[in-house]
Design a protein around this motif. Structure first.
Motif, short mmCIF file in Angstrom:
data_model
loop_
_atom_site.label_atom_id
_atom_site.label_comp_id
_atom_site.label_asym_id
_atom_site.label_seq_id
_atom_site.Cartn_x
_atom_site.Cartn_y
_atom_site.Cartn_z
N TYR A 201 0.84 -1.20 0.00
CA TYR A 201 0.00 0.00 0.00
C TYR A 201 0.88 1.25 0.00
CZ TYR A 201 -4.26 -2.71 1.06
OH TYR A 201 -5.33 -3.58 1.01
N TYR A 202 1.94 1.24 0.83
CA TYR A 202 2.85 2.39 0.86
C TYR A 202 3.50 2.60 -0.51
CZ TYR A 202 2.61 1.91 5.98
OH TYR A 202 2.19 1.82 7.28
N GLU A 203 3.85 1.50 -1.18
CA GLU A 203 4.47 1.59 -2.50
C GLU A 203 3.52 2.25 -3.50
OE1 GLU A 203 5.48 -1.48 -6.08
OE2 GLU A 203 6.15 -2.11 -4.08
N VAL A 204 2.25 1.86 -3.45
CA VAL A 204 1.24 2.47 -4.33
C VAL A 204 1.13 3.97 -4.07
CG1 VAL A 204 -1.24 2.56 -4.84
CG2 VAL A 204 -0.10 0.34 -4.62
N PHE A 219 -7.27 4.48 2.13
CA PHE A 219 -8.52 4.01 2.73
C PHE A 219 -8.32 2.64 3.39
CE2 PHE A 219 -12.25 1.27 2.45
CZ PHE A 219 -13.16 2.01 3.18
N HIS A 220 -7.67 1.72 2.68
CA HIS A 220 -7.46 0.38 3.24
C HIS A 220 -6.57 0.43 4.47
CE1 HIS A 220 -9.69 -1.57 0.10
NE2 HIS A 220 -8.89 -1.12 -0.85
N LEU A 221 -5.55 1.29 4.46
CA LEU A 221 -4.70 1.47 5.64
C LEU A 221 -5.52 2.02 6.81
CD1 LEU A 221 -1.53 2.98 3.93
CD2 LEU A 221 -1.62 0.80 5.15
N ALA A 222 -6.38 2.98 6.50
CA ALA A 222 -7.20 3.60 7.55
C ALA A 222 -8.13 2.57 8.18
CB ALA A 222 -8.01 4.75 6.94
N VAL A 228 -8.58 -3.11 13.10
CA VAL A 228 -7.67 -4.13 13.61
C VAL A 228 -6.81 -3.59 14.75
CG1 VAL A 228 -5.78 -5.72 13.04
CG2 VAL A 228 -7.62 -5.31 11.38
N ASN A 229 -6.16 -2.45 14.52
CA ASN A 229 -5.25 -1.89 15.53
C ASN A 229 -5.95 -1.01 16.57
OD1 ASN A 229 -3.14 -3.17 14.25
ND2 ASN A 229 -2.43 -1.35 13.16
N LYS A 230 -7.19 -0.60 16.26
CA LYS A 230 -7.93 0.32 17.13
C LYS A 230 -7.14 1.60 17.39
CE LYS A 230 -10.96 -3.01 17.60
NZ LYS A 230 -12.19 -3.00 16.79
N ASP A 231 -6.33 1.98 16.41
CA ASP A 231 -5.52 3.21 16.50
C ASP A 231 -6.28 4.30 15.75
OD1 ASP A 231 -3.71 5.29 16.20
OD2 ASP A 231 -1.98 3.97 15.91
N TYR A 232 -7.13 5.04 16.48
CA TYR A 232 -8.04 5.97 15.83
C TYR A 232 -7.36 7.21 15.28
CZ TYR A 232 -11.39 2.86 18.05
OH TYR A 232 -12.09 1.76 18.44
N LEU A 233 -6.24 7.59 15.88
CA LEU A 233 -5.51 8.76 15.37
C LEU A 233 -4.94 8.45 13.98
CD1 LEU A 233 -4.50 11.63 15.74
CD2 LEU A 233 -2.46 10.70 16.87
N ASN A 234 -4.29 7.29 13.85
CA ASN A 234 -3.75 6.92 12.54
C ASN A 234 -4.85 6.62 11.55
OD1 ASN A 234 -0.91 7.10 12.27
ND2 ASN A 234 -0.64 5.42 13.74
N ALA A 285 3.16 9.07 8.80
CA ALA A 285 4.63 9.10 8.95
C ALA A 285 5.28 7.92 8.25
CB ALA A 285 5.00 9.11 10.42
N ASP A 286 4.60 6.77 8.21
CA ASP A 286 5.18 5.59 7.54
C ASP A 286 5.37 5.82 6.06
OD1 ASP A 286 5.33 4.08 9.87
OD2 ASP A 286 3.27 3.40 9.67
#
Length: 286
Positions: A201-204, A219-222, A228-234, A285-286
């Motif tokens: 995804y990052y490559e795209v 979108f898929h990363l979000a 999955v990660n429950k990381d709402y900020l990211n 950031a990634d």
């Protein structure tokens, strides 16, 4: 027909009626009736259009006219959210026609309908497009959507083989490779290979900035960060970036709603904790 294609539907309707009143036995009569039906639909006379198309399917001796009339009925059924009839009419349209390109186009639309209606059936229907067409673009999109269907059916090995083949064949087509790369990422994600999927995804995002593909990748990363990660900020950062990359993405509306919800969430979070407003980064950031 010129009036029809100029969007002057009132003149088109009048002229088709005049033609049919004077030349009802013409070899072009059924084609004129077909266009009259299309004109009626454009003028929002849907019932009259339906009657014309159904009559042509039943009575026209010309298979191609029957095919086109069936297709028009399929479109009207789809627009009325009657998926069963839409599928039935598009199948009839394909069966009536002897024109391979028309059959291929109808088959592609049929598969597209099924992808949102009965997605497990879509892969095989997309594959059938290849039986009819050698068109460069249509062949690509049929194969790409065939691969998407395989991912949906969790047939990841076949999907990998198809996407690898596509990536090799269309490697010089920038507008195509980005779509293949996105599905390669989706295929990895479907196998729960999250690490490699995220890298893809990052490559795209890096290789194809400001594109529908990069928007979809965000979108898929979000969604991964949220669900999955429950990381709402990211999740918020990535949904926001998805809306900024392209407004033509199929996920633009969902990304916009999610972004607005998370923006409100972090604003309220700051109010509840009586702290300064949460500092939201502008990029992943990634």
């Amino acid at each position: 027909k010129s009036y029809f294609y100029l969007n002057d539907y009132y003149k088109a309707e009048r002229t088709f009626n005049e033609f049919l009143s004077k030349f009802s036995s013409s070899v072009l009569a059924d084609e004129a009736i077909l266009y009259l039906g299309r004109t009626k639909v454009k003028l929002d006379k849907i019932d009259e259009g339906l009657t014309i198309f159904k009559t042509l399917v039943s009575t026209s001796p010309d298979n191609e006219i029957q095919s086109q009339a069936s297709r028009e009925l399929g479109i009207l059924a789809y627009n009325s959210n009657n998926q069963d009839d839409a599928v039935k009419y598009f199948k009839a349209s394909i069966d009536f026609s002897k024109d391979k390109e028309r059959k291929a186009e109808g088959q592609f639309i049929l598969a597209k309908i099924l992808s949102g209606y009965k997605p497990t059936l879509a892969a095989d229907e997309y594959k059938k497009v290849l039986d009819y067409s050698s068109d460069y673009d249509l062949t690509f999109f049929a194969r790409l959507n065939y691969a998407k269907g395989l991912i949906k059916n969790k047939d990841f090995k076949k999907a990998t083989d198809e996407l690898t083949s596509l990536r090799k064949k269309y490697r010089d087509e920038h507008s195509f490779t980005q779509l293949v790369d996105l599905e390669i990422a989706n295929n990895l994600y479907g196998q729960k290979n999250y690490k490699d999927a995220k890298e893809k995804y990052y490559e795209v995002i890096v290789k194809y900035p400001n594109s529908i593909s990069s928007s979809d990748a965000y979108f898929h990363l979000a969604r991964h960060e949220e669900e999955v990660n429950k990381d709402y900020l990211n999740a918020f950062i990535n949904y926001k970036k998805a809306t900024e990359e392209s407004n033509s993405s199929d996920y633009f509306k969902e990304s916009s709603l999610k972004s607005a919800t998370f923006e409100k969430y972090f604003g309220l979070l700051g109010d509840v904790s009586d702290s300064a407003k949460v500092n939201i980064p502008t990029a992943n950031a990634d």
